[in-house]
Scaffold this motif. Structure first.
Motif, mmCIF file in Angstrom:
data_model
loop_
_atom_site.group_PDB
_atom_site.id
_atom_site.type_symbol
_atom_site.label_atom_id
_atom_site.label_comp_id
_atom_site.label_asym_id
_atom_site.label_seq_id
_atom_site.Cartn_x
_atom_site.Cartn_y
_atom_site.Cartn_z
ATOM 1 N N GLU A 195 0.806 -1.215 0.000
ATOM 2 C CA GLU A 195 0.000 0.000 0.000
ATOM 3 C C GLU A 195 0.841 1.269 0.000
ATOM 4 O OE1 GLU A 195 -2.993 -0.216 3.016
ATOM 5 O OE2 GLU A 195 -3.987 -1.943 2.089
ATOM 6 N N SER A 227 -6.693 -1.139 -9.389
ATOM 7 C CA SER A 227 -7.400 0.081 -8.994
ATOM 8 C C SER A 227 -7.323 0.303 -7.489
ATOM 9 C CB SER A 227 -8.868 0.009 -9.426
ATOM 10 O OG SER A 227 -8.969 -0.006 -10.835
ATOM 11 N N TYR A 228 -7.389 -0.787 -6.729
ATOM 12 C CA TYR A 228 -7.279 -0.649 -5.271
ATOM 13 C C TYR A 228 -5.922 -0.048 -4.897
ATOM 14 C CZ TYR A 228 -6.535 -1.695 -0.406
ATOM 15 O OH TYR A 228 -6.234 -1.558 0.927
ATOM 16 N N SER A 231 -5.480 3.565 -5.543
ATOM 17 C CA SER A 231 -6.115 4.425 -4.544
ATOM 18 C C SER A 231 -5.192 4.664 -3.351
ATOM 19 C CB SER A 231 -7.429 3.803 -4.062
ATOM 20 O OG SER A 231 -7.189 2.680 -3.223
ATOM 21 N N LYS A 232 -4.098 3.915 -3.283
ATOM 22 C CA LYS A 232 -3.083 4.101 -2.245
ATOM 23 C C LYS A 232 -1.943 4.924 -2.836
ATOM 24 C CE LYS A 232 -5.659 1.675 0.449
ATOM 25 N NZ LYS A 232 -6.405 2.308 1.560
ATOM 26 N N LYS A 251 -1.638 4.070 -13.355
ATOM 27 C CA LYS A 251 -2.597 4.909 -12.632
ATOM 28 C C LYS A 251 -3.355 5.832 -13.574
ATOM 29 C CE LYS A 251 -2.921 7.477 -8.311
ATOM 30 N NZ LYS A 251 -2.157 7.919 -7.118
#
Length: 337
Positions: A195, A227-228, A231-232, A251
């Protein structure tokens, strides 16, 4: 990708370095094999070798045994042009991990590892030099380095230093089942680094393990997983599917499918390290992600057809020639999806 402009090193790799013993007498069991060739091994060490072969400046943070095998690693790195100033010697009798390869056929191979009391997992936070990390454009962290203390804390310290100083962090998930006490522990520490990483590279199975603390994420598609992490902190996510190829996501919304180059494989492993080093080389050369993925796939195919890993990492000239020869008869290996 925007890297720190003026740096002494293009990449510094942290983590596992080992000794590989690969058999000369092919297609026999380990019990039947008599003759082996010794190589420097371990995913971070192999990637450092690949980067150096591609004329980029590489350094290494790690711990090796205080014996002749430790000498072998340091001497090999120096010969390859890899900086060894931040490689320290184990003080409590820890040894280098040993890996024996079993090549039963061109489609079936396996590895037997001895990883008890290994030197690389004795890397401590005191071994981490902040100024050294600041001198690099990229810090590559291997998932294996998170398996035990004090290596785990050393890796997290290096991660924090890199993030605070604009050094791009690459997380090579590098799962090795025998290194971990539990899957829950693995998921926690893999997630912490994933992350915060700018680039993540791993197989689909490795991403599923990383997402283990959130079972719902393990059911997501490749694109949803990417995509997860976007988001980090991630800017690029690479998800590999073995012989079926791999997917690269950015991204900015680009997605690419990468097909494997056809070769007569000798072993089923080692390709991931060639993939990683060639992909990062492409980024450092400011190539498009499509071009980087093509280089990566080509290097991976070259490595699975070679007897070893570190010693067989291709030069840029060899990579370019391999790709050019393939394109004479084959369609493009990378396509937008």
């Amino acid at each position: 990708m925007d890297f720190n402009k003026v740096c002494k090193y293009d990449i510094i790799c942290l983590g596992r370095v080992a000794i590989d013993f690969n058999p000369v007498d092919y297609f026999k069991t380990l019990a039947e094999s008599d003759t082996f060739i010794k190589y420097v091994g371990g995913s971070p060490a192999n990637i450092a070798s690949g980067i150096a072969r591609l004329n980029k400046k590489a350094g290494f943070i790690g711990k090796v045994s205080n014996d002749r095998f430790g000498d072998f690693v340091v001497d090999y790195f120096k010969k390859e042009g890899i900086d060894t100033s931040n490689i320290s010697r184990a003080k409590n009798g820890e040894s280098l991990g040993l890996t024996f390869t079993e090549i039963l056929s061109r489609d079936t191979s396996s590895i037997l590892m001895y990883r008890n009391g290994v030197a690389d997992l004795a890397l401590s936070p005191e071994d981490i030099n902040a100024d050294y990390i600041k001198s690099a454009k990229i810090l590559l962290l291997s998932g294996t380095a998170l398996a035990k203390e004090p290596s785990r804390s050393a890796t997290l310290k290096a991660l924090q230093i890199a993030k605070e100083n604009g050094v791009k962090v690459v997380f090579d998930i590098d799962y090795r089942s025998y290194s971990w006490e539990s899957m829950e522990e693995l998921s926690v520490y893999y997630s912490i680094v994933a992350e915060k990483a700018d680039i993540i590279m791993g197989s689909r199975e490795e991403y599923d393990l990383t997402n283990g603390i959130s079972p719902a994420r393990a059911k997501l598609s490749d694109k949803e997983i990417a995509s997860y992490y976007f988001s980090k902190c991630a800017e690029i996510v690479i998800i590999k599917h073995g012989k079926k190829g791999s997917f690269g996501f950015t991204k900015s919304g680009e997605a690419f499918k990468v097909s494997a180059f056809p070769v007569e494989a000798l072993k089923s492993f080692g390709g991931g390290d060639g993939y990683g080093s060639a992909f990062l080389f492409g980024l450092l050369e400011n190539k498009s992600v499509l071009e980087c993925l093509e280089l990566a796939s080509a290097s991976a195919s070259m490595l699975v057809s070679a007897h070893g890993c570190s010693k067989f990492m291709p030069t840029e000239k060899e990579l370019t020639a391999f790709i050019a020869k393939d394109k004479v008869n084959c369609k493009a290996r990378v396509e937008k999806v």
